[in-house]
Design an enzyme around this catalytic site. Structure first.
Site, mmCIF file in Angstrom:
data_model
loop_
_atom_site.group_PDB
_atom_site.id
_atom_site.type_symbol
_atom_site.label_atom_id
_atom_site.label_comp_id
_atom_site.label_asym_id
_atom_site.label_seq_id
_atom_site.Cartn_x
_atom_site.Cartn_y
_atom_site.Cartn_z
ATOM 1 N N ASN A 94 42.701 37.558 29.225
ATOM 2 C CA ASN A 94 41.917 36.375 29.585
ATOM 3 C C ASN A 94 40.786 36.175 28.591
ATOM 4 O OD1 ASN A 94 40.824 38.715 30.828
ATOM 5 N ND2 ASN A 94 39.820 37.542 32.426
ATOM 6 N N ASN A 118 34.940 31.261 28.658
ATOM 7 C CA ASN A 118 34.223 30.279 27.865
ATOM 8 C C ASN A 118 32.918 29.921 28.562
ATOM 9 O OD1 ASN A 118 33.713 27.231 27.060
ATOM 10 N ND2 ASN A 118 35.026 28.106 25.500
ATOM 11 N N ALA A 119 31.897 29.624 27.777
ATOM 12 C CA ALA A 119 30.589 29.294 28.341
ATOM 13 C C ALA A 119 30.650 28.068 29.252
ATOM 14 C CB ALA A 119 29.578 29.074 27.224
ATOM 15 N N TYR A 164 33.004 27.660 31.319
ATOM 16 C CA TYR A 164 33.815 28.175 32.431
ATOM 17 C C TYR A 164 35.190 27.498 32.483
ATOM 18 C CZ TYR A 164 29.789 30.704 34.424
ATOM 19 O OH TYR A 164 28.741 31.547 34.624
ATOM 20 N N GLU A 194 47.832 35.495 31.542
ATOM 21 C CA GLU A 194 49.242 35.116 31.598
ATOM 22 C C GLU A 194 49.518 33.922 30.687
ATOM 23 O OE1 GLU A 194 47.070 35.606 34.005
ATOM 24 O OE2 GLU A 194 48.011 36.149 35.900
HETATM 25 N N1 THU Z 1 42.312 35.391 35.552
HETATM 26 C C1 THU Z 1 43.439 35.708 34.845
HETATM 27 O O1 THU Z 1 43.368 36.052 33.660
HETATM 28 N N2 THU Z 1 44.632 35.595 35.465
HETATM 29 C C2 THU Z 1 44.794 35.198 36.760
HETATM 30 O O2 THU Z 1 45.917 34.965 37.195
HETATM 31 C C3 THU Z 1 43.618 35.061 37.629
HETATM 32 C C4 THU Z 1 42.316 34.949 36.931
HETATM 33 C C5 THU Z 1 41.007 35.496 34.880
HETATM 34 C C6 THU Z 1 40.342 34.185 34.599
HETATM 35 C C7 THU Z 1 38.890 34.586 34.525
HETATM 36 O O3 THU Z 1 38.601 35.022 33.212
HETATM 37 C C8 THU Z 1 38.782 35.770 35.459
HETATM 38 O O4 THU Z 1 40.105 36.230 35.662
HETATM 39 C C9 THU Z 1 38.144 35.461 36.788
HETATM 40 O O5 THU Z 1 38.754 34.373 37.395
#
Ligand code: THU
Length: 139
Positions: free
Chosen positions: A41, A44-45, A47, A54
């Site tokens: 993941n 970003n500032a 959001y 994924e």
């Molecule tokens: N996030 C993922 O990378 N995959 C998901 O399926 C759920 C959420 C990340 C996005 C964000 O950086 C952090 O988890 C909190 O939501």
């Protein structure tokens, strides 16, 4: 194969860029020809411009010309050592829909793991029932 993919997801998680949530996620996507594509993941500032692990893996693969996939492993959440997390991190709705664009809902498998010994496997259709996909747009 599941174990190898989970290990790759833990490897990808090391690169997570999460200064805001501190919720680090790694994903490892297995293509039809056996290639493993890793993603993390990237926050970003603003959001809203954050990209999930994924989708990072899917977009990396598709942008390299890979469009057929067998399964994905996902690890995320509170760390308990370098190879274990406390909970299963299920994919968000947007990521499920991105999977649906490229994957067969019956045969594509989604692995959520706490470790290489502790994981669950779902068919995409179980996580996204009655889905809307490319074939719905065919006239
Ligand atoms: N996030 C993922 O990378 N995959 C998901 O399926 C759920 C959420 C990340 C996005 C964000 O950086 C952090 O988890 C909190 O939501």
């Amino acid at each position: 194969m599941e174990e190898q993919l989970i290990r790759a997801a833990f490897h990808a998680r090391q690169h997570a860029y999460t200064p805001y949530s501190h919720f680090r996620v790694g994903a490892a996507l297995l293509s039809a020809d056996g290639t493993i594509i890793e993603g993390c993941n990237i926050e970003n500032a603003t959001y809203g411009a954050t990209n999930c692990a994924e989708r990072t893996a899917f977009f990396k693969a598709v942008s390299e010309g890979i469009r057929e996939f067998r399964m994905i492993a996902i690890v995320g959440g509170v760390e308990q050592g370098s190879d274990r997390v406390s909970d299963f991190a299920y994919p968000c709705g947007i990521c499920r829909q991105v999977m649906r664009e490229f994957c067969d809902p019956k045969s594509f498998k989604v692995i959520v793991a706490k470790s290489v010994e502790d994981y669950e496997v779902y068919a995409l259709e179980d996580l996204l029932p009655n889905s809307f996909g490319p074939s719905n747009l065919l006239m």
